[in-house]
Design a protein around this motif. Structure first.
Motif, mmCIF file in Angstrom:
data_model
loop_
_atom_site.group_PDB
_atom_site.id
_atom_site.type_symbol
_atom_site.label_atom_id
_atom_site.label_comp_id
_atom_site.label_asym_id
_atom_site.label_seq_id
_atom_site.Cartn_x
_atom_site.Cartn_y
_atom_site.Cartn_z
ATOM 1 N N THR A 78 -0.309 7.305 5.580
ATOM 2 C CA THR A 78 -0.912 6.426 6.588
ATOM 3 C C THR A 78 -0.010 5.235 6.885
ATOM 4 N N LEU A 79 0.505 4.595 5.849
ATOM 5 C CA LEU A 79 1.385 3.443 6.066
ATOM 6 C C LEU A 79 2.685 3.869 6.739
ATOM 7 N N SER A 80 3.214 5.029 6.357
ATOM 8 C CA SER A 80 4.479 5.472 6.948
ATOM 9 C C SER A 80 4.315 5.871 8.414
ATOM 10 N N VAL A 81 3.104 6.195 8.831
ATOM 11 C CA VAL A 81 2.835 6.479 10.246
ATOM 12 C C VAL A 81 2.482 5.188 10.986
ATOM 13 N N PHE A 82 1.697 4.323 10.332
ATOM 14 C CA PHE A 82 1.209 3.129 11.001
ATOM 15 C C PHE A 82 2.313 2.133 11.346
ATOM 16 N N VAL A 83 3.224 1.894 10.433
ATOM 17 C CA VAL A 83 4.251 0.871 10.670
ATOM 18 C C VAL A 83 5.104 1.201 11.902
ATOM 19 N N PRO A 84 5.670 2.423 12.020
ATOM 20 C CA PRO A 84 6.418 2.720 13.256
ATOM 21 C C PRO A 84 5.540 2.644 14.511
ATOM 22 N N PHE A 85 4.282 3.088 14.405
ATOM 23 C CA PHE A 85 3.368 3.004 15.540
ATOM 24 C C PHE A 85 3.162 1.546 15.958
ATOM 25 N N ALA A 86 2.895 0.686 14.979
ATOM 26 C CA ALA A 86 2.655 -0.732 15.273
ATOM 27 C C ALA A 86 3.870 -1.380 15.918
ATOM 28 N N MET A 87 5.049 -1.046 15.407
ATOM 29 C CA MET A 87 6.262 -1.673 15.923
ATOM 30 C C MET A 87 6.712 -1.074 17.251
ATOM 31 N N GLN A 92 4.522 -4.700 17.861
ATOM 32 C CA GLN A 92 4.359 -5.680 16.791
ATOM 33 C C GLN A 92 5.701 -5.933 16.110
ATOM 34 N N PRO A 93 5.955 -7.150 15.681
ATOM 35 C CA PRO A 93 7.222 -7.431 15.002
ATOM 36 C C PRO A 93 7.219 -6.874 13.578
ATOM 37 N N PHE A 94 8.400 -6.564 13.073
ATOM 38 C CA PHE A 94 8.534 -6.135 11.679
ATOM 39 C C PHE A 94 8.211 -7.306 10.771
ATOM 40 N N LYS A 95 7.498 -7.022 9.688
ATOM 41 C CA LYS A 95 7.171 -8.057 8.707
ATOM 42 C C LYS A 95 7.603 -7.579 7.335
ATOM 43 N N LEU A 96 8.103 -8.475 6.556
ATOM 44 C CA LEU A 96 8.493 -8.147 5.193
ATOM 45 C C LEU A 96 7.294 -7.645 4.380
ATOM 46 N N ASP A 97 6.106 -8.045 4.777
ATOM 47 C CA ASP A 97 4.897 -7.579 4.098
ATOM 48 C C ASP A 97 4.762 -6.059 4.161
ATOM 49 N N TYR A 98 5.303 -5.437 5.207
ATOM 50 C CA TYR A 98 5.292 -3.966 5.281
ATOM 51 C C TYR A 98 6.066 -3.375 4.113
ATOM 52 N N VAL A 99 7.171 -3.997 3.768
ATOM 53 C CA VAL A 99 7.989 -3.524 2.653
ATOM 54 C C VAL A 99 7.219 -3.673 1.344
ATOM 55 N N TRP A 100 6.585 -4.821 1.140
ATOM 56 C CA TRP A 100 5.836 -5.044 -0.102
ATOM 57 C C TRP A 100 4.667 -4.069 -0.200
ATOM 58 N N ALA A 101 3.991 -3.842 0.898
ATOM 59 C CA ALA A 101 2.881 -2.877 0.895
ATOM 60 C C ALA A 101 3.394 -1.477 0.563
ATOM 61 N N ALA A 102 4.533 -1.108 1.143
ATOM 62 C CA ALA A 102 5.115 0.205 0.868
ATOM 63 C C ALA A 102 5.494 0.336 -0.600
ATOM 64 N N LEU A 103 6.047 -0.714 -1.182
ATOM 65 C CA LEU A 103 6.403 -0.678 -2.604
ATOM 66 C C LEU A 103 5.164 -0.537 -3.485
ATOM 67 N N CYS A 104 4.088 -1.188 -3.103
ATOM 68 C CA CYS A 104 2.832 -1.019 -3.848
ATOM 69 C C CYS A 104 2.363 0.432 -3.784
ATOM 70 N N LEU A 105 2.481 1.038 -2.612
ATOM 71 C CA LEU A 105 2.075 2.440 -2.476
ATOM 72 C C LEU A 105 3.008 3.375 -3.241
ATOM 73 N N VAL A 106 4.286 3.053 -3.287
ATOM 74 C CA VAL A 106 5.214 3.852 -4.100
ATOM 75 C C VAL A 106 4.770 3.787 -5.562
ATOM 76 N N GLY A 107 4.368 2.612 -6.010
ATOM 77 C CA GLY A 107 3.842 2.481 -7.365
ATOM 78 C C GLY A 107 2.587 3.307 -7.565
ATOM 79 N N ALA A 108 1.685 3.281 -6.603
ATOM 80 C CA ALA A 108 0.459 4.077 -6.688
ATOM 81 C C ALA A 108 0.789 5.572 -6.761
ATOM 82 N N VAL A 109 1.731 6.010 -5.934
ATOM 83 C CA VAL A 109 2.132 7.413 -5.951
ATOM 84 C C VAL A 109 2.734 7.766 -7.312
ATOM 85 N N TYR A 110 3.574 6.901 -7.841
ATOM 86 C CA TYR A 110 4.178 7.150 -9.156
ATOM 87 C C TYR A 110 3.091 7.324 -10.219
#
Length: 115
Positions: A78-87, A92-110
């Motif tokens: 969902t995040l990997s689809v939403f971010v390109p869609f939003a931008m 919408q402008p790119f936000k560093l928060d997208y990176v932090w959210a993605a890293l949290c999800l990488v942790g969840a996946v791990y």
């Protein structure tokens, strides 16, 4: 040749997320001048295609993955689809928060797939 379950599951989840993201957020750009109920009806029509992909994705995926694994996989996609869609689509402008959210999800996946 049999397509691996992970490829089928992820492929269908990515496609379903594209439809759902458009259904949930596309009307904000395209139909802001229309009544909310009109946007809701159009969104439900788009969401029908999402469900036609999501349900088989989960049924196929559940043959090898737990319910929790399927849910975390869904959220990461969902995040990997939403971010390109939003931008790209919504401007919408790119936000560093997208990176932090993605890293949290990488942790969840791990954590959900580690055993």
């Amino acid at each position: 040749m049999q397509i691996p379950v992970i490829v089928q599951t992820v492929g269908l989840l990515v496609l379903s997320n594209v439809f759902m993201t458009i259904a949930w957020y596309g009307h904000l750009k395209n139909m802001s001048h229309r009544a909310w109920w009109y946007a809701a009806l159009v969104s439900w029509g788009i969401a029908l295609f999402e469900y036609m992909l999501q349900v088989p994705a989960n049924r196929i995926g559940h043959t090898q993955y737990s319910l929790a694994q399927l849910k975390i996989m869904q959220e990461a996609i969902t995040l990997s689809v939403f971010v390109p869609f939003a931008m790209l689509y919504m401007g919408q402008p790119f936000k560093l928060d997208y990176v932090w959210a993605a890293l949290c999800l990488v942790g969840a996946v791990y954590f959900i797939f580690r055993s």
